[in-house]
Write an enzyme that holds these catalytic residues in place. Structure first.
Site, PDB file in Angstrom:
ATOM      1  N   ASP A 162       0.873  -1.379   0.064  1.00 27.19           N
ATOM      2  CA  ASP A 162       0.092  -0.170  -0.031  1.00 27.19           C
ATOM      3  C   ASP A 162       0.751   1.315  -0.029  1.00 27.19           C
ATOM      4  O   ASP A 162       0.696   2.201  -0.698  1.00 27.19           O
ATOM      5  CB  ASP A 162      -0.807  -0.113   1.486  1.00 27.19           C
ATOM      6  CG  ASP A 162      -1.594  -1.395   1.346  1.00 27.19           C
ATOM      7  OD1 ASP A 162      -2.265  -1.663   0.321  1.00 27.19           O
ATOM      8  OD2 ASP A 162      -1.232  -2.247   2.403  1.00 27.19           O
ATOM      9  N   HIS A 190      -4.699  -3.504   5.956  1.00 29.02           N
ATOM     10  CA  HIS A 190      -4.553  -3.620   4.524  1.00 29.02           C
ATOM     11  C   HIS A 190      -5.951  -4.047   3.819  1.00 29.02           C
ATOM     12  O   HIS A 190      -6.152  -5.402   3.771  1.00 29.02           O
ATOM     13  CB  HIS A 190      -3.325  -4.570   4.300  1.00 29.02           C
ATOM     14  CG  HIS A 190      -3.370  -5.360   2.919  1.00 29.02           C
ATOM     15  ND1 HIS A 190      -2.785  -4.424   1.786  1.00 29.02           N
ATOM     16  CD2 HIS A 190      -3.710  -6.294   2.078  1.00 29.02           C
ATOM     17  CE1 HIS A 190      -2.901  -5.043   0.723  1.00 29.02           C
ATOM     18  NE2 HIS A 190      -3.493  -6.299   0.866  1.00 29.02           N
TER      19      HIS A 190
END
Ligand SMILES: NC(=O)C1=CN([C@@H]2O[C@H](COP(=O)(O)OP(=O)(O)OC[C@H]3O[C@@H](n4cnc5c(N)ncnc54)[C@H](O)[C@@H]3O)[C@@H](O)[C@H]2O)C=CC1
Ligand SMILES: O=C([O-])CC(=O)C(=O)O
Length: 329
Positions: A162, A190
């Site tokens: 990410d 996540h």
């Protein structure tokens, strides 16, 4: 004189991330070009998976990597994790048709409870654990809770993909070189609720936020693009991200082991109450790393918009934690 070999366990070793990961670990990209490694590979006790693992091992052998000091294939975590110094937990139960999030959590709770117990029993007491398999934060939490004799701080989850995705989007938007971006972070889970935060980011000492100066883009384009990138890749490729996930796993472990040289990186780590995140929730935080230890960057100002984003991703993680509570008894 060459260094003694370290043991690196990888689960889900015959899967697609495994295939993009193992060759880079064996070539020294994760732990350094002077660090011999022994790979301890785990796959499910299924003929097809074990055969596929054999094929991957044949290819590893055929690379003749000078740093690859040994390869083991296992179907039992108690053997795969024996004395391991690093454990990359990639294998997980994917979401199947009609499966609800609760079913996914329950299926993975079983896997990560067993793997946490095995790490607790047989791994090096300093083992560094990275959970990649989804839901990564909660799987890391489950493994950590199942390993009471190991320090909780040794269990981490992967938010680095990410982080890298966010860096790349910012570079494209403002014409930065991606490698020049400093002090970027991604808070939370996540999952699409993550909060990629460039309020503190700089490029060559200049504020990224001031350069871009577009809160509508932040809210309506940047955050959804980063948050839904995994789904966009599945839609395009028909398969979930693998090479970029393996690359992020390498980045995460390399920085943890070898140090981030003062730079911020994002890791999912168990909270000690920082930024109001309840203890033990595995949460994406900005960290710096040195001498094999990470340290959460503290004292950052959280404005109202950021607090709202952090609350949302935290609420999701608290829900996941509560959802597996009974399974951890
Ligand atoms: N945290 C992150 O940023 C990302 C996480 N992921 C997750 O990583 C995981 C792996 O992805 P892929 O390699 O693409 O999947 P894959 O399905 O290609 O491979 C997974 C492998 O794990 C094995 N496996 C399943 N349960 C296992 C167990 N209990 N022990 C050992 N091996 C086991 C399977 O047999 C399979 O070979 C998935 O959960 C995926 O959602 C993927 C991309 C990014
Ligand atoms: O979305 C998925 O299933 C894979 C993943 O975690 C990602 O690419 O971020």
């Amino acid at each position: 004189m060459s260094k003694p070999a370290v043991r690196v366990a990888v689960t889900g070793a015959a899967g697609q991330i495994g295939y993009a990961l193992l060759f880079r670990i064996a070539s020294g990209e994760m732990l350094g070009k002077d660090q011999p490694v022994i790979l301890q590979l785990l796959e499910i006790p299924d003929e097809k998976a074990q055969n596929a693992l054999k094929g991957v091992i044949m290819e590893l052998e055929d690379c003749a990597f000078p740093l690859l000091a040994g390869i083991e294939a296992h179907s039992d975590p108690m053997q795969a994790f024996k004395d391991t110094d690093y454990a990359l937990l990639v294998g997980a139960r994917p979401r199947g048709p009609g499966m609800e999030r609760a079913d996914l959590l329950a299926a993975n709770a079983q896997i990560f409870t067993a793997q946490g117990k095995a790490l607790n029993a047989v791994a090096s007491r300093n083992v560094k654990v990275l959970v990649v398999g989804n839901p990564a934060n909660t799987n890391a939490y489950i493994a950590m809770k199942s390993a009471p004799d190991l320090p909780a701080k040794n269990f981490t989850a992967m938010l680095r993909l990410d982080h890298n995705r966010a860096a790349s989007q910012l570079a494209a938007k403002a014409g930065f070189k991606v490698g020049d971006i400093r002090k970027l972070t991604v808070w939370g889970n996540h999952s699409p609720t993550m909060y990629a935060d460039y309020r503190f980011a700089t490029v060559n000492g200049k504020s990224v936020q001031e350069t871009i100066n577009d809160q509508a883009w932040n809210k309506d384009v940047f955050l959804p693009t980063v948050g839904k990138r995994g789904a966009a890749i599945i839609a395009a490729r028909g398969l979930s991200s693998a090479a970029s996930a393996a690359n992020a796993a390498i980045d995460h472990m390399r920085d943890w082991a070898l140090g981030s040289k003062g730079e911020w990186v994002t890791m999912g780590v168990p909270s000690n109450g920082e930024y109001g995140v309840p203890k033990d929730i595995v949460f994406g935080f900005p960290v710096t790393t040195e001498n094999g230890e990470y340290k959460i960057v503290e004292g950052l100002e959280i404005d109202a918009f950021s607090q709202e984003c952090i609350n949302k991703t935290l609420a999701e993680l608290e829900g996941e934690r509560d959802g597996v509570k009974d399974l951890l008894k």
